[in-house]
Write an enzyme that holds these catalytic residues in place. Structure first.
Site, mmCIF file in Angstrom:
data_model
loop_
_atom_site.group_PDB
_atom_site.id
_atom_site.type_symbol
_atom_site.label_atom_id
_atom_site.label_comp_id
_atom_site.label_asym_id
_atom_site.label_seq_id
_atom_site.Cartn_x
_atom_site.Cartn_y
_atom_site.Cartn_z
ATOM 1 C CG HIS A 1 -1.814 -1.186 1.316
ATOM 2 N ND1 HIS A 1 -2.270 -1.893 0.230
ATOM 3 C CD2 HIS A 1 -2.335 -1.836 2.396
ATOM 4 C CE1 HIS A 1 -3.040 -2.900 0.642
ATOM 5 N NE2 HIS A 1 -3.082 -2.887 1.946
ATOM 6 C CE LYS B 1 -1.917 11.081 10.896
ATOM 7 N NZ LYS B 1 -1.623 12.450 11.252
HETATM 8 C C1 BG6 Z 1 -5.061 -4.715 4.456
HETATM 9 C C2 BG6 Z 1 -4.233 -5.261 5.580
HETATM 10 O O1 BG6 Z 1 -4.380 -4.889 3.241
HETATM 11 O O2 BG6 Z 1 -5.293 -3.341 4.675
HETATM 12 C C3 BG6 Z 1 -4.910 -5.031 6.925
HETATM 13 O O3 BG6 Z 1 -4.041 -6.659 5.392
HETATM 14 C C4 BG6 Z 1 -5.277 -3.572 7.090
HETATM 15 O O4 BG6 Z 1 -4.060 -5.433 7.979
HETATM 16 C C5 BG6 Z 1 -6.020 -3.065 5.855
HETATM 17 O O5 BG6 Z 1 -6.090 -3.465 8.227
HETATM 18 C C6 BG6 Z 1 -6.242 -1.571 5.924
HETATM 19 O O6 BG6 Z 1 -7.094 -1.187 4.895
HETATM 20 P P1 BG6 Z 1 -8.062 0.066 5.063
HETATM 21 O O7 BG6 Z 1 -8.746 0.168 3.749
HETATM 22 O O8 BG6 Z 1 -8.978 -0.265 6.202
HETATM 23 O O9 BG6 Z 1 -7.199 1.235 5.381
#
Ligand code: BG6
Length: 486
Positions: free
Chosen positions: A239, A339
Site C-alpha cells: 500500500h 489515519k
Molecule cells: C489490508 C491489511 O491490506 O489493509 C490489513 O491486510 C489492514 O491489515 C487493511 O487493516 C487496511 O485497509 P483500510 O482500507 O482499512 O485502510
C-alpha cells in the site's frame, strides 16, 4: 460490457468476500454499473444453502433507504452459490456446467471475471482449474487476484511464474486496494493537472515526504495470519510503496495503463533496497489499563515472535528529481489514531525576514475525512504584523455536497469490468517492490532482530519522532490542523 457477464467469486464463504467483494458488487449494481445480464456465482469448499448465503451477504451491506432495500433484493436475485474443491478438475468441470447453465441460451459475447478471494495455498491450483475448465472463447476472461503475492522476491516470482503458465499478464488484475482509494486516485490529478504543484515538485523545493498509515486496532483475531507476514509485508511493501511511486513518478506519456505503470516501475528501479539502519521496528504490548492484550498474547502468535506491528523506513530515490529527498514510510497497528496520509514538507524559506516561520506542507489525507490541505504562513489578522501558520483547506465533506466516495473495492472492480489496468499492479512492478524489501526481511527474520515495544493505543515505539526528525522533518509545534466539521 453490454453482453452477458458472469462474475465467479472464489473463496465466497470467506471474510474478504463478505466484507469487501459482495458489498462492492452491490455498490456497483445499485449505481447502475453492472451489465443488465450479470450473474454472480459464489464458489467455496463448504456446502451452504443459497438462502443462508444470501443472508450472509445482506448482513454486511448497509441499506440507507427503501430504494436501496429494493435494489438489494434485486441484486440478490443475481447471486448464486455452488461448492467444490480448488484443486480437482472435476470440481471445475462442475462449476463450468453451473455457469453455462446460468448463461443459458444467451446470444452474443459471454464475459467471465474470476475473483480469487483465496488463501495463497490454493491460489495456483485454482487459477489452473479456471484456465483449463472455465476459460471462455466467447468473450473476455479476467482473473482478479488478492495479496499476499508471495512472502519475498523468490516466492513472489515463483507465484508469478506459475500464474503465467495459465494466464496472460493482460488478463491478470492484481489488487492493491489502496490504488482504489479516492485520494490515492486523486494524487495524479493533483500533480499533473496543476501547474503550481508541478513547478515545485522536486528536490529544489521539497525537503522530505512522509507517507503514513495508522490503525487503532491490533491484530485481533488475525494474529495467526499476521505473524507470518508482519507490518512491512502487510502494509508497507504494497500500500505505502504504491502511494510513494505515484508521488514520485514522472508524468506518464498518457493515462494509458502501461504508460502509468512504466513510470511507476522506473521509480522503483531508482531506489536502493532497505538496510537495517533505515528502519525502526516496533511491536505492541497490552493497553495501559490491561483491557486489550498485547500482540504476544494473541492466541495465534508464538510467544517469542519478533514480528513487527510497527515500522518506519526511509527510502532515497536516486534520480534527478529526488536525489537527497528522504521518503519516510510509517505503518503501525494498535496506535493512538486511525489515519492514512501523504505529507510533503517543503524547504525553509530562504532569507527568512520573519523569524518564526514554519515550513509549508501539502497534506493529502487519504482517510478518514478525505482532504487536501496546505499549511502556509499568513499574517495574523488585526494589528499584529506577525505571521502565523494557517491552512488552505479542501475538506471533501465541506467542499463537496455529500461527496459520494466509493469504497476502494467498488472502484477497482469497476476498473476490471472496464478493462482499465492502470490501478492494478503489474508483474515487473511487483518484482521491483520485493527487491527493495527482501534483503531487510531476510535479515530481520534470520537474525531475529527484536522490535521495540510500545503500548497499545500510543504513538508507536519510542524514537519515532527522532527518526523522522533525523530525516529532515520539522514539526511546527504551535499548529495542528483540525478537519472542517462534517
Ligand atoms: C489490508 C491489511 O491490506 O489493509 C490489513 O491486510 C489492514 O491489515 C487493511 O487493516 C487496511 O485497509 P483500510 O482500507 O482499512 O485502510
Amino acid at each position: 460490457m453490454s453482453d452477458n457477464l458472469c462474475i465467479v467469486v472464489l473463496g465466497a464463504s470467506g471474510d474478504l468476500a463478505f466484507k469487501k467483494t459482495y458489498p462492492a458488487l452491490f455498490g456497483l449494481y445499485k449505481n447502475g454499473f453492472l451489465p443488465v445480464r450479470t450473474q454472480i456465482v459464489g464458489y467455496a469448499r463448504s456446502s451452504i444453502d443459497l438462502d443462508d448465503f444470501k443472508k450472509r451477504i445482506s448482513s454486511k451491506i448497509k441499506i440507507a433507504n427503501a430504494t436501496e432495500g429494493q435494489a438489494l433484493t434485486q441484486f440478490l436475485e443475481k447471486c448464486y452459490y455452488t461448492n467444490g474443491a480448488y484443486d480437482k478438475p472435476e470440481s471445475f468441470i462442475k462449476l463450468n456446467a453451473f455457469v453455462q447453465n446460468l448463461e443459458g441460451g444467451v446470444t452474443g459475447a459471454r464475459h467471465r471475471v474470476f475473483y480469487m478471494a483465496l488463501p495463497p495455498s490454493v491460489f495456483i491450483p485454482a487459477s489452473k482449474g479456471l484456465k483449463n475448465h472455465l476459460y471462455t472463447t466467447r468473450g473476455s476472461n479476467r482473473l482478479v487476484v488478492e495479496k499476499p503475492f508471495g512472502k519475498d522476491f523468490d516466492s513472489s516470482k515463483e507465484l508469478s511464474k506459475a500464474l503465467a503458465e495459465s494466464w496472460h499478464e493482460d488478463e491478470i488484475y492484481r489488487i492493491d486496494h489502496y490504488l482504489g482509494k479516492e485520494m490515492v486516485k486523486n494524487l495524479m490529478v493533483i500533480r499533473f493537472a496543476n501547474i503550481f504543484f508541478s513547478a515545485v515538485w522536486n528536490r529544489f523545493y521539497i525537503d522530505n515526504v512522509q507517507i503514513t498509515f495508522k490503525e487503532k486496532i491490533g491484530t485481533e483475531g488475525r494474529g495467526g495470519y499476521f505473524d507470518e507476514f508482519g507490518i512491512i509485508r502487510d502494509i508497507m511493501q504494497n500500500h505505502l510503496l504504491q502511494i510513494l511511486t505515484i508521488v514520485a513518478m514522472e508524468k506518464p506519456v498518457s493515462l494509458d495503463a502501461e504508460h502509468v505503470r512504466d513510470e511507476k516501475v522506473k521509480v522503483l528501479r531508482a531506489m536502493t533496497p532497505l538496510a537495517v539502519e533505515d528502519v525502526l521496528l516496533g511491536q505492541y504490548t497490552a493497553s495501559a489499563d490491561g483491557s486489550v492484550p498485547g500482540y504476544l498474547e494473541d492466541p495465534g502468535v508464538p510467544k517469542d515472535s519478533v514480528t513487527p506491528t510497527y515500522a518506519a523506513a526511509v527510502f532515497n530515490i536516486n534520480n534527478e528529481r529526488w536525489s537527497g529527498v528522504p521518503f519516510i514510510l510509517k505503518a503501525g497497528k494498535a496506535l493512538n489514531e486511525a489515519k492514512a496520509e501523504v505529507r510533503i514538507q517543503f524547504q525553509d524559506v530562504p532569507g527568512n525576514i520573519y523569524g518564526n516561520v514554519g515550513r509549508n506542507e501539502l497534506v493529502i489525507r487519504v482517510q478518514p475525512n478525505e482532504a487536501v490541505y496546505v499549511k502556509f504562513m499568513n499574517k495574523q489578522p488585526g494589528l499584529s504584523a506577525n505571521p502565523i501558520m494557517s491552512e488552505l483547506d479542501l475538506s471533501y465533506h465541506s467542499r463537496y455536497n455529500e461527496p459520494k466516495i466509493p469504497d476502494a473495492y467498488e472502484s477497482l472492480i469497476l476498473d476490471v469490468l472496464k478493462g482499465d489496468k492502470s490501478n492494478f499492479v503489474r508483474d515487473d512492478e511487483l518484482d521491483e517492490a520485493w527487491k527493495l524489501f527482501t534483503p531487510l526481511l531476510h535479515k530481520i527474520e534470520g537474525e531475529k532482530i527484536a522490535p521495540k515495544k510500545y503500548q497499545f493505543g500510543t504513538r508507536g515505539p519510542e524514537g519515532v519522532d527522532d527518526f523522522v526528525a533525523k530525516h529532515g522533518y520539522q514539526r511546527h509545534h504551535e499548529y495542528e490542523w483540525t478537519p472542517s466539521k462534517i
